[in-house]
Enzyme design. Sequence first.
Site, PDB file in Angstrom:
ATOM      1  NE  ARG A 179      13.653 -61.277  33.375  1.00  0.00           N
ATOM      2  CZ  ARG A 179      14.307 -60.162  33.650  1.00  0.00           C
ATOM      3  NH1 ARG A 179      13.634 -59.011  33.736  1.00  0.00           N
ATOM      4  NH2 ARG A 179      15.617 -60.166  33.831  1.00  0.00           N
TER       5      ARG A 179
ATOM      6  CG  HIS B  77      12.422 -55.759  28.738  1.00  0.00           C
ATOM      7  ND1 HIS B  77      12.455 -57.134  28.721  1.00  0.00           N
ATOM      8  CD2 HIS B  77      12.967 -55.403  29.932  1.00  0.00           C
ATOM      9  CE1 HIS B  77      13.001 -57.588  29.834  1.00  0.00           C
ATOM     10  NE2 HIS B  77      13.315 -56.546  30.588  1.00  0.00           N
TER      11      HIS B  77
END
Length: 312
Positions: free
Chosen positions: A227, A275
């Site tokens: 993250r 991502h």
Amino acid sequence: MDILFYHPTFDTTWWINALREALPEAKVREWKCGDHDPADYALVWHPPVEMLAGRTLKAVFALGAGVDSILSKLQAHPEMLAPSVPLFRLEDTGMGEQMQEYAVSQVLHWFRRFDDYQALKNESRWEPLPEYRKEDFSIGIMGAGVLGSKVAESLKVWGFPLRCWSRSRKSWPGVESFAGKEELGAFLRKTRVLINLLPNTPETVGIINLHLLNQLQDNAYLLNLARGVHVVEDDLLIALNNGKLKGAMLDVFSREPLPAESPLWKHPRVAMTPHVAAVTRPAEAVAYISKTINRLEKGEPVTGQVDRIRGY
């Protein structure tokens, strides 16, 4: 059996048809604003509070490996989901294989000095460089869950020294295990390539800061696959600019999409992807969810349930 489905970007029609085929006894419908009809299960990604609040559910499935978006909403809106409702994440469903591909390709990219050769090419310089030795290229994995174990397994065959750090000690063959805050320093001091696969919890937000990076070996590398909030981006830039870090590969960021004005875009030793390191594979996700629902209906043991206090 009634199943609610909600995802802001997925092909809803495909998912509903696939779920109906996998669970023929179930009535599957897409949740839309104003739908308060009963349901037994909810399959969600970034669900609105209204979707789950007040429902009597047997379980909720997050359509990804992380559940931080749901847990963060629960902090602000505890009425969204009763504590008794089990929350599940997708344990693997193909994401482990994708993480293996990403991690191995990037580690080998650095080990074979392709980043250095690209820099030399940009300067039109023909200059063979000394090769790195595997014994000097220790890889440390932060986070020892399903994905961490998969990445360690894939890197082990290449002969790199491997170590992992997590909340509790692991017994992985060929991997040196470190556990808890008291062993973090020892883990970092002999790590040349740091791979982050930690869960997103209050304890891990901002954990990759200048203090942590300074404990790595000199000319270290950072690969962030977890993250964006784990990394203090200003500290990362300091470590890159002062030479402590030789390079960083980032798949996740504190703000996504990454703002155009971020200095990370133009930094010569930062590579990035948007991502995409491991995405949900629909067919494998449907197989996992349908199998788990069938086991829940029969009262059989299941895996993948999230500990809401730990956050994973």
